[in-house]
Design an enzyme around this catalytic site. Structure first.
Site, PDB file in Angstrom:
ATOM      1  N   TYR A 205       2.526 -12.217   5.460  1.00  0.00           N
ATOM      2  CA  TYR A 205       2.311 -11.644   4.502  1.00  0.00           C
ATOM      3  C   TYR A 205       2.167 -11.572   3.290  1.00  0.00           C
ATOM      4  O   TYR A 205       1.442 -11.085   2.309  1.00  0.00           O
ATOM      5  CB  TYR A 205       3.799 -10.391   4.386  1.00  0.00           C
ATOM      6  N   LYS A 209      -1.494 -11.568   0.272  1.00  0.00           N
ATOM      7  CA  LYS A 209      -1.020 -10.849  -0.547  1.00  0.00           C
ATOM      8  C   LYS A 209      -1.344 -11.719  -1.852  1.00  0.00           C
ATOM      9  O   LYS A 209      -2.139 -11.768  -3.029  1.00  0.00           O
ATOM     10  CB  LYS A 209       0.557 -10.975  -0.799  1.00  0.00           C
ATOM     11  N   THR A 242       7.569   3.530   1.095  1.00  0.00           N
ATOM     12  CA  THR A 242       6.930   4.013   2.054  1.00  0.00           C
ATOM     13  C   THR A 242       7.439   3.841   3.257  1.00  0.00           C
ATOM     14  O   THR A 242       8.619   2.527   3.652  1.00  0.00           O
ATOM     15  CB  THR A 242       5.856   2.899   1.490  1.00  0.00           C
TER      16      THR A 242
HETATM   17  N1  NAP Z   1       5.843  -0.688  -0.228  1.00  0.00           N
HETATM   18  C1  NAP Z   1       6.251  -1.339  -1.222  1.00  0.00           C
HETATM   19  O1  NAP Z   1       7.373  -1.733  -1.741  1.00  0.00           O
HETATM   20  C2  NAP Z   1       4.720  -2.252  -1.576  1.00  0.00           C
HETATM   21  C3  NAP Z   1       5.763  -2.899  -2.377  1.00  0.00           C
HETATM   22  C4  NAP Z   1       4.132  -4.102  -3.033  1.00  0.00           C
HETATM   23  C5  NAP Z   1       2.803  -3.818  -2.591  1.00  0.00           C
HETATM   24  N2  NAP Z   1       2.767  -3.035  -1.349  1.00  0.00           N
HETATM   25  C6  NAP Z   1       1.151  -2.025  -0.751  1.00  0.00           C
HETATM   26  O2  NAP Z   1       0.996  -1.225  -0.936  1.00  0.00           O
HETATM   27  C7  NAP Z   1      -0.343  -1.522  -0.390  1.00  0.00           C
HETATM   28  C8  NAP Z   1      -0.085   0.126  -0.138  1.00  0.00           C
HETATM   29  O3  NAP Z   1       1.322   0.311   0.633  1.00  0.00           O
HETATM   30  P1  NAP Z   1       2.433   1.861   1.178  1.00  0.00           P
HETATM   31  O4  NAP Z   1       3.143   0.686   0.457  1.00  0.00           O
HETATM   32  O5  NAP Z   1       1.936   2.999   0.902  1.00  0.00           O
HETATM   33  O6  NAP Z   1       2.630   1.308   2.798  1.00  0.00           O
HETATM   34  P2  NAP Z   1       1.944   2.432   4.142  1.00  0.00           P
HETATM   35  O7  NAP Z   1       2.101   4.403   3.328  1.00  0.00           O
HETATM   36  O8  NAP Z   1       2.002   2.186   5.200  1.00  0.00           O
HETATM   37  O9  NAP Z   1       0.455   2.519   3.335  1.00  0.00           O
HETATM   38  C9  NAP Z   1      -0.773   1.532   4.224  1.00  0.00           C
HETATM   39  C10 NAP Z   1      -1.378   2.026   4.208  1.00  0.00           C
HETATM   40  O10 NAP Z   1      -2.249   1.624   5.198  1.00  0.00           O
HETATM   41  C11 NAP Z   1      -3.036   1.543   6.661  1.00  0.00           C
HETATM   42  N3  NAP Z   1      -3.577   0.788   7.573  1.00  0.00           N
HETATM   43  C12 NAP Z   1      -2.571   0.410   7.826  1.00  0.00           C
HETATM   44  N4  NAP Z   1      -3.672  -0.027   9.190  1.00  0.00           N
HETATM   45  C13 NAP Z   1      -4.617  -0.073   8.939  1.00  0.00           C
HETATM   46  C14 NAP Z   1      -6.107  -0.357   9.122  1.00  0.00           C
HETATM   47  N5  NAP Z   1      -5.968  -1.255  10.258  1.00  0.00           N
HETATM   48  N6  NAP Z   1      -7.706  -0.066   8.781  1.00  0.00           N
HETATM   49  C15 NAP Z   1      -7.516   0.663   7.734  1.00  0.00           C
HETATM   50  N7  NAP Z   1      -6.083   0.732   7.146  1.00  0.00           N
HETATM   51  C16 NAP Z   1      -4.748   0.845   7.881  1.00  0.00           C
HETATM   52  C17 NAP Z   1      -2.585   2.429   6.930  1.00  0.00           C
HETATM   53  O11 NAP Z   1      -2.672   4.048   7.514  1.00  0.00           O
HETATM   54  P3  NAP Z   1      -1.512   3.991   9.401  1.00  0.00           P
HETATM   55  O12 NAP Z   1      -1.055   4.047   8.856  1.00  0.00           O
HETATM   56  O13 NAP Z   1      -2.611   5.288   9.973  1.00  0.00           O
HETATM   57  O14 NAP Z   1      -1.822   2.728  10.059  1.00  0.00           O
HETATM   58  C18 NAP Z   1      -1.817   4.084   5.039  1.00  0.00           C
HETATM   59  O15 NAP Z   1      -2.581   4.727   4.977  1.00  0.00           O
HETATM   60  C19 NAP Z   1      -0.635  -1.974   0.823  1.00  0.00           C
HETATM   61  O16 NAP Z   1      -0.830  -3.497   0.904  1.00  0.00           O
HETATM   62  C20 NAP Z   1       1.184  -2.639   1.061  1.00  0.00           C
HETATM   63  O17 NAP Z   1       0.576  -4.213   1.086  1.00  0.00           O
HETATM   64  C21 NAP Z   1       3.985  -1.970  -0.858  1.00  0.00           C
END
Ligand code: NAP
Ligand code: NAG
Length: 330
Positions: A205, A209, A242
Site C-alpha cells: 500500500y 502511494k 471510511t
Molecule cells: N481513509 C483514509 O484514512 C485515507 C488516508 C489516506 C489516503 N486515503 C486515500 O483516499 C482515497 C479514497 O479512499 P476512501 O478513504 O474514501 O475509501 P473508500 O470509501 O473505500 O473509497 C475507495 C473508492 O475506491 C473505489 N474502488 C476500489 N476498487 C476499485 C476498482 N477496482 N475500480 C474502481 N474503483 C475502485 C471504491 O469503490 P468500491 O468500494 O465500489 O469498490 C471506492 O469508491 C484512496 O485512494 C485512499 O488510499 C484514504
C-alpha cells in the site's frame, strides 16, 4: 531478512499513522472556503460513489461542474448519482463504469468518455484499496500497485490529450491525485514493483502511494516542459473514517473504532483538500505540490528523486503498454 521485509513496513505504517493522529488531535481540519462557480467545467472522480470520492463528486457538482463518477459498482454508482441529484445542485452528475484493476476496462472507460465529446477540466484520481491480502489484478499485477497506481497511471495518460485541449493558459485543467501519509514510509523497489519476493500488504500500500507522488511530480515536469495548460498535484487527506479500513485484522478493527471516533476526519473533511486542489483560484497554474490540510507540504525525500521518477515512469509505460511519448532523448 524475511522478518525485516514483513515487519518493517508494518512498523513504518503505524508510526506514520500515529503522527497523523497526533496532528489531527491538535490541529483543526482545513475548512473549505467558498469557491467561485465552476459552470461548464467537466470533472471525472474515480471511486466517486462512496467515501471521500463521493464527497468530492458532491461538492464539485454543487460548484456547477459536470461530474462523472467513475466506479466499479454500477448499482452503488447510480445510487450515488441519484443522491447528489436529489440535492438539486447547479451542476450535472452521472456514472460511468471503470474497473481500475483491469487495463482493458480503463481503456474502455476512456474510449466511452471520449465518444461523449465532452471536454475534461478536472481529473481526480481518488479510488484505492488498502491492506488487501495478496491478490492480483486482471493483468496479473499486485493489487495495490496495479489498481491504486498503474490503473491511474494509464487512465491519466490516456486522458491527457483531452485535458491539454480543455485547459487554457489562464484556466488550466487539473489532475488531482490522492496519495497518503503512508507514502512517507513507502519504499519503491524498481526490481520488484509487484512485491513478488516477499508480500507485505502494508509495504504494498505504502509503495503504491509513494508511486503516485513520484508520478505526479514527473507528470508536472513533463507538462511544464511541454508548455501545456494542465497542472498535477498530489493530495494527502489525513486519516479519514471510511470503508478503506475494512481489511484491517479484527483486533486492529477493534482498536481502530474508538480512535476513529475521536480522531479520524469525516469523509467530507478528508475530501476538503482534494476539492481545494480541484477548484481553488489561488492554485491556478500551480502544479507539482503535495497538499495536506489545505496547504503545500514537503513529501518524502524519495519522492523528489528525479532519477527514480523517470525510471518509474519508463517502467510503468512498459507495464501498461504505452509509448513513452514525452521522453527526451537521453
Ligand atoms: N481513509 C483514509 O484514512 C485515507 C488516508 C489516506 C489516503 N486515503 C486515500 O483516499 C482515497 C479514497 O479512499 P476512501 O478513504 O474514501 O475509501 P473508500 O470509501 O473505500 O473509497 C475507495 C473508492 O475506491 C473505489 N474502488 C476500489 N476498487 C476499485 C476498482 N477496482 N475500480 C474502481 N474503483 C475502485 C471504491 O469503490 P468500491 O468500494 O465500489 O469498490 C471506492 O469508491 C484512496 O485512494 C485512499 O488510499 C484514504
Ligand atoms: C499543527 O499544525 C501546525 C501547522 O501545520 C504544525 O506545525 C504542527 O506540528 C501541528 N501539530 C501537531 C501536533 O502535529
Amino acid at each position: 531478512m524475511w522478518l525485516v521485509s514483513q515487519i518493517l513496513p508494518v512498523i513504518r505504517l503505524y508510526l506514520v499513522g500515529l503522527k497523523v493522529l497526533l496532528y489531527q488531535l491538535f490541529n483543526k481540519s482545513f475548512a473549505l472556503p467558498v469557491f467561485p462557480k465552476q459552470n461548464g467545467r467537466v470533472a471525472i472522480v474515480t471511486g466517486g460513489a462512496k467515501g471521500m470520492g463521493y464527497e468530492t463528486a458532491r461538492q464539485l457538482t454543487s460548484l456547477g461542474m459536470h461530474v462523472v463518477i467513475a466506479g466499479n459498482c454500477e448499482e452503488e454508482g447510480i445510487a450515488a448519482v441519484k443522491k447528489i441529484q436529489a440535492e438539486k445542485h447547479e451542476g450535472k452528475v452521472d456514472f460511468q463504469y471503470l474497473d481500475l484493476a483491469s487495463l482493458s476496462s480503463v481503456r474502455q472507460f476512456v474510449q466511452k468518455f471520449k465518444d461523449r465529446g465532452l471536454p475534461l477540466h478536472v481529473l481526480v484520481n481518488n479510488a484505492g484499496v488498502m491492506l488487501v491480502p495478496e491478490r492480483k489484478t486482471e493483468d496479473g499485477f499486485e493489487l495495490h500497485f496495479g489498481l491504486n497506481y498503474l490503473g491511474h497511471f494509464l487512465l491519466t495518460n490516456l486522458l491527457l490529450d483531452t485535458l491539454k485541449k480543455s485547459g487554457r493558459p489562464d484556466s488550466c485543467a487539473r489532475i488531482v491525485t490522492v496519495s497518503s501519509a503512508t507514502h512517507y514510509g513507502g519504499v519503491i523497489t524498481l526490481e520488484d514493483l509487484q512485491s513478488r519476493s516477499c508480500y507485505c500488504s502494508h509495504g504494498a500500500y505504502s509503495q503504491s502511494k509513494l508511486a503516485l507522488v513520484l508520478f505526479t511530480y514527473q507528470l508536472q515536469q513533463r507538462l511544464t516542459s511541454g508548455g501545456f495548460p494542465v497542472t498535477a498535484n498530489a493530495v494527502d487527506p489525513g486519516m479519514v473514517n471510511t470503508d478503506l479500513y475494512e481489511n484491517l485484522c479484527s483486533l486492529a478493527q477493534l482498536a481502530k473504532r474508538p480512535v476513529a471516533w475521536l480522531l479520524f476526519r469525516t469523509p467530507a473533511q478528508g475530501a476538503s483538500t482534494t476539492i481545494y486542489a480541484a477548484a481553488a483560484p489561488e492554485l491556478e497554474g500551480v502544479g507539482g505540490c503535495y497538499l495536506y490540510n489545505g496547504r503545500r507540504t514537503q513529501s518524502s525525500d524519495a519522492s523528489y528523486n528525479e532519477d527514480l521518477q523517470a525510471k518509474l515512469w519508463r517502467q510503468s509505460c512498459a507495464l501498461v503498454g504505452l509509448q513513452d511519448e514525452g521522453r527526451r532523448a537521453d
